[in-house]
Motif scaffolding. Structure first.
Motif, PDB file in Angstrom:
ATOM      1  N   ALA A 221       0.827  -1.204   0.000  1.00 48.24           N
ATOM      2  CA  ALA A 221       0.000   0.000   0.000  1.00 48.24           C
ATOM      3  C   ALA A 221       0.860   1.253   0.000  1.00 48.24           C
ATOM      4  N   LEU A 222       1.913   1.262   0.799  1.00 47.38           N
ATOM      5  CA  LEU A 222       2.795   2.427   0.861  1.00 47.38           C
ATOM      6  C   LEU A 222       3.520   2.630  -0.469  1.00 47.38           C
ATOM      7  N   GLY A 223       3.922   1.531  -1.094  1.00 47.14           N
ATOM      8  CA  GLY A 223       4.660   1.635  -2.343  1.00 47.14           C
ATOM      9  C   GLY A 223       3.817   2.053  -3.530  1.00 47.14           C
ATOM     10  N   SER A 224       2.530   1.683  -3.516  1.00 43.85           N
ATOM     11  CA  SER A 224       1.690   1.940  -4.678  1.00 43.85           C
ATOM     12  C   SER A 224       0.893   3.228  -4.589  1.00 43.85           C
ATOM     13  N   SER A 225       0.633   3.704  -3.382  1.00 46.55           N
ATOM     14  CA  SER A 225      -0.317   4.815  -3.238  1.00 46.55           C
ATOM     15  C   SER A 225       0.216   6.022  -2.482  1.00 46.55           C
ATOM     16  N   ILE A 226       1.313   5.871  -1.752  1.00 41.70           N
ATOM     17  CA  ILE A 226       1.856   6.985  -0.979  1.00 41.70           C
ATOM     18  C   ILE A 226       3.165   7.423  -1.620  1.00 41.70           C
ATOM     19  N   SER A 227       3.145   8.555  -2.308  1.00 40.50           N
ATOM     20  CA  SER A 227       4.330   9.020  -3.046  1.00 40.50           C
ATOM     21  C   SER A 227       5.232   9.831  -2.127  1.00 40.50           C
ATOM     22  N   PHE A 228       5.994   9.120  -1.303  1.00 40.42           N
ATOM     23  CA  PHE A 228       6.879   9.802  -0.360  1.00 40.42           C
ATOM     24  C   PHE A 228       8.119   8.944  -0.158  1.00 40.42           C
ATOM     25  N   ASP A 229       9.272   9.497  -0.471  1.00 42.23           N
ATOM     26  CA  ASP A 229      10.535   8.790  -0.302  1.00 42.23           C
ATOM     27  C   ASP A 229      11.067   9.060   1.104  1.00 42.23           C
ATOM     28  N   ARG A 230      11.030   8.062   1.954  1.00 42.24           N
ATOM     29  CA  ARG A 230      11.460   8.253   3.337  1.00 42.24           C
ATOM     30  C   ARG A 230      12.975   8.284   3.477  1.00 42.24           C
ATOM     31  N   GLY A 231      13.692   7.815   2.482  1.00 39.49           N
ATOM     32  CA  GLY A 231      15.142   7.760   2.609  1.00 39.49           C
ATOM     33  C   GLY A 231      15.530   6.855   3.761  1.00 39.49           C
ATOM     34  N   ALA A 232      16.385   7.341   4.642  1.00 34.00           N
ATOM     35  CA  ALA A 232      16.829   6.539   5.777  1.00 34.00           C
ATOM     36  C   ALA A 232      15.862   6.607   6.953  1.00 34.00           C
ATOM     37  N   TYR A 233      14.892   7.520   6.909  1.00 30.76           N
ATOM     38  CA  TYR A 233      13.927   7.595   7.995  1.00 30.76           C
ATOM     39  C   TYR A 233      13.176   6.275   8.134  1.00 30.76           C
ATOM     40  N   ALA A 234      13.155   5.727   9.343  1.00 25.29           N
ATOM     41  CA  ALA A 234      12.520   4.447   9.679  1.00 25.29           C
ATOM     42  C   ALA A 234      13.269   3.258   9.097  1.00 25.29           C
ATOM     43  N   GLY A 235      14.474   3.505   8.569  1.00 25.70           N
ATOM     44  CA  GLY A 235      15.359   2.406   8.206  1.00 25.70           C
ATOM     45  C   GLY A 235      16.046   1.865   9.460  1.00 25.70           C
ATOM     46  N   VAL A 236      17.095   1.093   9.265  1.00 23.89           N
ATOM     47  CA  VAL A 236      17.786   0.446  10.382  1.00 23.89           C
ATOM     48  C   VAL A 236      19.240   0.914  10.406  1.00 23.89           C
ATOM     49  N   LEU A 237      19.762   1.153  11.593  1.00 23.01           N
ATOM     50  CA  LEU A 237      21.181   1.468  11.739  1.00 23.01           C
ATOM     51  C   LEU A 237      21.686   0.861  13.025  1.00 23.01           C
ATOM     52  N   GLY A 238      22.999   0.706  13.127  1.00 18.05           N
ATOM     53  CA  GLY A 238      23.544   0.139  14.344  1.00 18.05           C
ATOM     54  C   GLY A 238      24.952  -0.368  14.163  1.00 18.05           C
ATOM     55  N   ALA A 239      25.328  -1.286  15.035  1.00 20.99           N
ATOM     56  CA  ALA A 239      26.698  -1.781  15.050  1.00 20.99           C
ATOM     57  C   ALA A 239      26.736  -3.261  15.384  1.00 20.99           C
ATOM     58  N   TRP A 240      27.711  -3.934  14.790  1.00 19.97           N
ATOM     59  CA  TRP A 240      28.005  -5.333  15.089  1.00 19.97           C
ATOM     60  C   TRP A 240      29.460  -5.370  15.544  1.00 19.97           C
ATOM     61  N   LYS A 241      29.681  -5.733  16.804  1.00 14.26           N
ATOM     62  CA  LYS A 241      31.037  -5.698  17.345  1.00 14.26           C
ATOM     63  C   LYS A 241      31.131  -6.648  18.524  1.00 14.26           C
ATOM     64  N   ASP A 242      32.240  -7.377  18.575  1.00 19.04           N
ATOM     65  CA  ASP A 242      32.500  -8.294  19.689  1.00 19.04           C
ATOM     66  C   ASP A 242      31.339  -9.256  19.910  1.00 19.04           C
ATOM     67  N   GLN A 243      30.819  -9.833  18.796  1.00 13.28           N
ATOM     68  CA  GLN A 243      29.712 -10.783  18.885  1.00 13.28           C
ATOM     69  C   GLN A 243      28.489 -10.197  19.594  1.00 13.28           C
ATOM     70  N   SER A 244      28.273  -8.910  19.361  1.00 15.36           N
ATOM     71  CA  SER A 244      27.131  -8.222  19.939  1.00 15.36           C
ATOM     72  C   SER A 244      26.486  -7.351  18.868  1.00 15.36           C
ATOM     73  N   LEU A 245      25.167  -7.452  18.743  1.00 17.97           N
ATOM     74  CA  LEU A 245      24.435  -6.697  17.729  1.00 17.97           C
ATOM     75  C   LEU A 245      23.552  -5.644  18.390  1.00 17.97           C
ATOM     76  N   GLN A 246      23.649  -4.420  17.895  1.00 19.90           N
ATOM     77  CA  GLN A 246      22.772  -3.338  18.306  1.00 19.90           C
ATOM     78  C   GLN A 246      22.125  -2.779  17.037  1.00 19.90           C
ATOM     79  N   ALA A 247      20.879  -3.126  16.778  1.00 19.57           N
ATOM     80  CA  ALA A 247      20.162  -2.661  15.590  1.00 19.57           C
ATOM     81  C   ALA A 247      19.000  -1.786  16.035  1.00 19.57           C
ATOM     82  N   TRP A 248      18.967  -0.557  15.531  1.00 21.57           N
ATOM     83  CA  TRP A 248      17.971   0.425  15.943  1.00 21.57           C
ATOM     84  C   TRP A 248      17.156   0.891  14.749  1.00 21.57           C
ATOM     85  N   VAL A 249      15.904   1.249  15.000  1.00 24.71           N
ATOM     86  CA  VAL A 249      15.067   1.857  13.969  1.00 24.71           C
ATOM     87  C   VAL A 249      15.368   3.352  13.945  1.00 24.71           C
TER      88      VAL A 249
END
Length: 301
Positions: free
Chosen positions: A231-259
């Motif tokens: 629905a978002l792809g077909s009807s809402i013409s808005f490029d969010r870019g990185a907004y609401a994407g995922v970012l974080g770090a993987w280090k020392d066998q530990s994952l921190q993934a944030w929205v």
């Protein structure tokens, strides 16, 4: 880079755009340079066309379109997002912006980065997608937004319960037993949210599969996931870019993934603030618009 490839690295910083499972390694400042000066120069090098911002009239029509889709049974929830240009009275340095934002959101995860394909972003997110260490995982279900003094209604409770239901369905799909905290209220800056956290055990080899299913959650896209993204792809013409994407770090066998929420994109043309609101059967267009405005203002950029 994808989740499986990223987890094969010894350590990595990563970011993805909204709804994407393909991760991009972050470009960081050289160690010999002062990072904020580096980012200031990168900002000067960038040039984007101004983004199209939805006004309230258009936003209201989108809310009504979503509610009609809900009444037809097309989906249960859809997250509408918008952006707005920030117009500060002066042009503060990135360091000043960073300090002001961290004072407002000291309990959230602050971030600032430049990535060639995504640009220069700064923000402070309260919502982790997945935290994992030594076989133990945690997922946060957070949705519903009110200001101080406002009373929780069935609308916000439904919004949060949908996110929790999605997480439980995902964990059950993978055969993962879990424990969940009692629903509680949390506050970030001037805004209050409903939240609960899921805890479970999962091996490193299964993390990529879990992350593929989790992203994006109903808190940033809608529910059911597939129908919401269509629905978002077909009807809402808005490029969010990185907004609401995922970012974080993987280090020392530990994952921190944030929205990536509570964020802004900085360009040569100015600063663009991003915010979203979950629309369900109990939504009111004006209240949803005011919620996005409050989220933008809370960032303090």
């Amino acid at each position: 880079m994808n989740w499986a490839a990223m987890l094969q690295e010894k350590e990595a910083l990563f970011v993805s755009s909204f709804g994407s499972h393909e991760l991009q390694a972050l470009c960081s400042a050289p160690a010999v340079e002062e990072p904020w000066g580096y980012l200031d120069r990168k900002r000067a090098e960038l040039a984007w066309e101004p983004l199209e911002c939805a006004d309230f009239a258009l936003f209201s029509k989108q809310v009504e379109w979503v509610k009609k889709g809900i009444s037809r049974g097309d989906f249960e929830k859809l997250v509408l997002a918008r952006c707005a240009a920030a117009q500060p009275s002066s042009e503060p340095s990135l360091n000043q912006r960073w300090r002001a934002m961290r004072e407002r959101h000291s309990q959230a995860m602050g971030f600032a980065y430049f990535q060639p394909d995504l640009g220069l972003w700064m923000g402070s997110t309260p919502e982790h997608l997945l935290q994992w260490e030594s076989g133990e995982g945690r997922i946060l279900a957070m949705a519903g937004t009110l200001k101080a003094g406002e009373i929780w209604s069935s609308k916000e409770q439904l919004e949060q319960s949908v996110t929790g239901r999605f997480i439980e369905e995902t964990l059950n799909r993978l055969g993962l037993g879990f424990q969940v905290d009692a629903l509680q209220e949390t506050q970030y800056g001037d805004l209050r949210h409903l939240r609960c956290e899921y805890r479970f055990n999962i091996s490193l080899s299964r993390l990529p599969e879990l992350l593929e299913w989790l992203n994006p959650t109903p808190a940033v896209a809608g529910y059911p996931q597939v129908e919401a993204m269509k629905a978002l792809g077909s009807s809402i013409s808005f490029d969010r870019g990185a907004y609401a994407g995922v970012l974080g770090a993987w280090k020392d066998q530990s994952l921190q993934a944030w929205v990536q929420l509570r964020c802004a994109r900085l360009s040569q043309q100015g600063t663009w603030l991003y915010a979203g609101a979950g629309v369900n059967s109990g939504s009111d267009a004006r209240k949803e618009w005011d919620e996005t405005q409050s989220k933008m203002e809370s960032l303090g950029l």
